[in-house]
Design a protein around this motif. Structure first.
Motif, PDB file in Angstrom:
ATOM      1  N   PRO A  33      36.626  55.922  44.432  1.00  0.00           N
ATOM      2  CA  PRO A  33      35.059  56.301  44.687  1.00  0.00           C
ATOM      3  C   PRO A  33      34.775  56.390  42.509  1.00  0.00           C
ATOM      4  O   PRO A  33      34.378  55.928  42.945  1.00  0.00           O
ATOM      5  CB  PRO A  33      35.441  57.539  44.826  1.00  0.00           C
ATOM      6  N   VAL A  34      36.310  55.916  41.877  1.00  0.00           N
ATOM      7  CA  VAL A  34      36.096  56.636  40.565  1.00  0.00           C
ATOM      8  C   VAL A  34      36.637  55.194  39.609  1.00  0.00           C
ATOM      9  O   VAL A  34      37.714  55.404  40.033  1.00  0.00           O
ATOM     10  CB  VAL A  34      36.534  57.738  39.854  1.00  0.00           C
ATOM     11  N   SER A  35      36.309  54.587  39.338  1.00  0.00           N
ATOM     12  CA  SER A  35      36.826  53.067  38.443  1.00  0.00           C
ATOM     13  C   SER A  35      37.635  51.974  39.373  1.00  0.00           C
ATOM     14  O   SER A  35      38.952  52.344  38.973  1.00  0.00           O
ATOM     15  CB  SER A  35      37.741  53.470  37.242  1.00  0.00           C
ATOM     16  N   PRO A  36      37.102  51.676  40.660  1.00  0.00           N
ATOM     17  CA  PRO A  36      37.873  51.093  41.520  1.00  0.00           C
ATOM     18  C   PRO A  36      38.589  49.982  41.125  1.00  0.00           C
ATOM     19  O   PRO A  36      37.705  49.187  40.033  1.00  0.00           O
ATOM     20  CB  PRO A  36      37.129  50.927  42.572  1.00  0.00           C
ATOM     21  N   ASP A  37      39.765  49.145  41.266  1.00  0.00           N
ATOM     22  CA  ASP A  37      40.811  48.305  41.011  1.00  0.00           C
ATOM     23  C   ASP A  37      40.025  47.030  41.681  1.00  0.00           C
ATOM     24  O   ASP A  37      40.200  45.958  41.472  1.00  0.00           O
ATOM     25  CB  ASP A  37      41.620  48.914  40.791  1.00  0.00           C
ATOM     26  N   SER A  38      38.912  47.222  42.867  1.00  0.00           N
ATOM     27  CA  SER A  38      39.446  46.087  43.731  1.00  0.00           C
ATOM     28  C   SER A  38      37.938  46.380  44.963  1.00  0.00           C
ATOM     29  O   SER A  38      37.990  47.487  44.625  1.00  0.00           O
ATOM     30  CB  SER A  38      40.602  46.228  44.516  1.00  0.00           C
ATOM     31  N   PHE A  39      37.432  45.172  45.180  1.00  0.00           N
ATOM     32  CA  PHE A  39      36.547  45.811  46.584  1.00  0.00           C
ATOM     33  C   PHE A  39      36.915  44.490  47.631  1.00  0.00           C
ATOM     34  O   PHE A  39      37.833  43.492  47.582  1.00  0.00           O
ATOM     35  CB  PHE A  39      35.211  45.827  46.451  1.00  0.00           C
ATOM     36  N   SER A  58      40.470  41.311  43.314  1.00  0.00           N
ATOM     37  CA  SER A  58      41.079  42.612  42.357  1.00  0.00           C
ATOM     38  C   SER A  58      41.137  42.789  41.104  1.00  0.00           C
ATOM     39  O   SER A  58      40.483  41.594  40.890  1.00  0.00           O
ATOM     40  CB  SER A  58      42.491  42.383  43.328  1.00  0.00           C
ATOM     41  N   GLY A  59      41.945  43.319  40.519  1.00  0.00           N
ATOM     42  CA  GLY A  59      41.521  43.564  38.574  1.00  0.00           C
ATOM     43  C   GLY A  59      40.526  43.290  38.210  1.00  0.00           C
ATOM     44  O   GLY A  59      40.633  43.089  37.158  1.00  0.00           O
ATOM     45  N   LEU A  60      39.640  44.202  38.955  1.00  0.00           N
ATOM     46  CA  LEU A  60      38.330  44.822  38.184  1.00  0.00           C
ATOM     47  C   LEU A  60      38.494  46.017  37.185  1.00  0.00           C
ATOM     48  O   LEU A  60      37.819  45.228  35.814  1.00  0.00           O
ATOM     49  CB  LEU A  60      37.432  45.705  39.741  1.00  0.00           C
ATOM     50  N   THR A  61      39.412  46.588  37.308  1.00  0.00           N
ATOM     51  CA  THR A  61      39.823  47.662  35.780  1.00  0.00           C
ATOM     52  C   THR A  61      40.150  46.642  34.866  1.00  0.00           C
ATOM     53  O   THR A  61      40.443  47.002  33.438  1.00  0.00           O
ATOM     54  CB  THR A  61      40.450  48.461  35.939  1.00  0.00           C
ATOM     55  N   SER A  62      41.151  45.541  34.776  1.00  0.00           N
ATOM     56  CA  SER A  62      41.754  45.197  33.717  1.00  0.00           C
ATOM     57  C   SER A  62      41.176  43.971  33.677  1.00  0.00           C
ATOM     58  O   SER A  62      41.913  43.191  32.229  1.00  0.00           O
ATOM     59  CB  SER A  62      43.797  44.544  34.723  1.00  0.00           C
ATOM     60  N   ALA A  72      40.534  36.669  43.440  1.00  0.00           N
ATOM     61  CA  ALA A  72      40.433  36.651  45.079  1.00  0.00           C
ATOM     62  C   ALA A  72      41.418  36.175  45.833  1.00  0.00           C
ATOM     63  O   ALA A  72      42.232  35.488  45.903  1.00  0.00           O
ATOM     64  CB  ALA A  72      38.983  35.347  45.145  1.00  0.00           C
ATOM     65  N   THR A  73      41.436  36.582  47.162  1.00  0.00           N
ATOM     66  CA  THR A  73      41.866  37.009  48.245  1.00  0.00           C
ATOM     67  C   THR A  73      41.048  36.247  48.939  1.00  0.00           C
ATOM     68  O   THR A  73      40.318  37.492  49.570  1.00  0.00           O
ATOM     69  CB  THR A  73      43.611  37.892  48.431  1.00  0.00           C
ATOM     70  N   TRP A  74      40.884  35.065  49.412  1.00  0.00           N
ATOM     71  CA  TRP A  74      39.458  35.109  51.573  1.00  0.00           C
ATOM     72  C   TRP A  74      40.737  35.064  52.653  1.00  0.00           C
ATOM     73  O   TRP A  74      41.262  34.855  51.926  1.00  0.00           O
ATOM     74  CB  TRP A  74      39.585  33.419  50.721  1.00  0.00           C
ATOM     75  N   GLY A  75      40.061  35.543  53.099  1.00  0.00           N
ATOM     76  CA  GLY A  75      40.399  36.000  54.831  1.00  0.00           C
ATOM     77  C   GLY A  75      40.443  34.720  55.115  1.00  0.00           C
ATOM     78  O   GLY A  75      40.089  33.640  54.732  1.00  0.00           O
ATOM     79  N   GLU A  76      41.469  34.705  56.072  1.00  0.00           N
ATOM     80  CA  GLU A  76      41.659  32.898  57.071  1.00  0.00           C
ATOM     81  C   GLU A  76      40.732  31.557  56.929  1.00  0.00           C
ATOM     82  O   GLU A  76      40.548  30.868  56.407  1.00  0.00           O
ATOM     83  CB  GLU A  76      42.547  33.197  58.034  1.00  0.00           C
ATOM     84  N   GLU A  77      39.708  32.549  57.908  1.00  0.00           N
ATOM     85  CA  GLU A  77      38.673  31.746  57.953  1.00  0.00           C
ATOM     86  C   GLU A  77      38.121  31.468  56.634  1.00  0.00           C
ATOM     87  O   GLU A  77      37.141  30.252  56.639  1.00  0.00           O
ATOM     88  CB  GLU A  77      37.289  32.501  58.560  1.00  0.00           C
ATOM     89  N   TRP A  78      38.172  31.901  55.926  1.00  0.00           N
ATOM     90  CA  TRP A  78      37.305  30.933  54.215  1.00  0.00           C
ATOM     91  C   TRP A  78      37.687  30.288  53.743  1.00  0.00           C
ATOM     92  O   TRP A  78      37.239  29.608  52.619  1.00  0.00           O
ATOM     93  CB  TRP A  78      36.424  32.908  54.120  1.00  0.00           C
TER      94      TRP A  78
END
Length: 110
Positions: free
Chosen positions: A33-39, A55-59, A64-70
Motif C-alpha cells: 500500500p505504501v511505496s511499493p517496490d513492484s507491481f 520490480s525495482g520501482l523504489t531502487s 520486467a519478468t514476463w509470464g509464459e505466454e508473453w
C-alpha cells in the motif's frame, strides 16, 4: 512461522486499475500500500495468470519478468502492455497513455 495471507479486501486495496486490449482485460496490482517496490499485471478473470511483474520501482533498477505466454510475444505487443501497465499503476484509470511530446531543446546564451 507461515506467511501471512492477505484477505480479499487487502488484495482489492492494492489494485491500481484495469485496462483492455479489446479482447482481454488486465488488472494492475501494487505489491504494497505504501511505496511499493513492484507491481504485477494479471488477467482480470484469473489472478493466477500473471502477465508481467515489474520490480525495482523504489531502487530505480527496473526489471520486467514476463509470464509464459508473453515471453515470445512480439516486442511491439509487450511494449504496448508495459506502457499501459505503467500508466494504470501511476494513474489508476483507463485513459489512453499520452505519447511523449517531441522534445524541444532550449539553449541560453546568457
Amino acid at each position: 512461522m507461515g506467511k501471512a495471507r492477505l484477505s480479499v479486501a487487502d488484495l482489492a486495496a492494492l489494485e491500481r486499475g484495469r485496462f483492455s486490449d479489446g479482447r482481454r482485460s488486465y488488472t494492475v496490482r501494487a505489491s504494497g500500500p505504501v511505496s511499493p517496490d513492484s507491481f504485477q499485471v494479471y488477467m482480470t478473470d484469473n489472478a493466477a495468470d500473471i502477465v508481467l511483474i515489474v520490480s525495482g520501482l523504489t531502487s530505480g533498477c527496473l526489471h520486467a519478468t514476463w509470464g509464459e505466454e508473453w515471453r515470445s510475444a512480439p516486442e511491439r505487443a509487450r511494449e504496448w502492455l508495459r506502457a499501459w501497465a505503467f500508466h494504470v499503476f501511476h494513474n489508476g484509470d483507463q485513459s489512453v497513455p499520452a505519447r511523449p511530446a517531441p522534445r524541444r531543446e532550449r539553449h541560453c546564451d546568457g
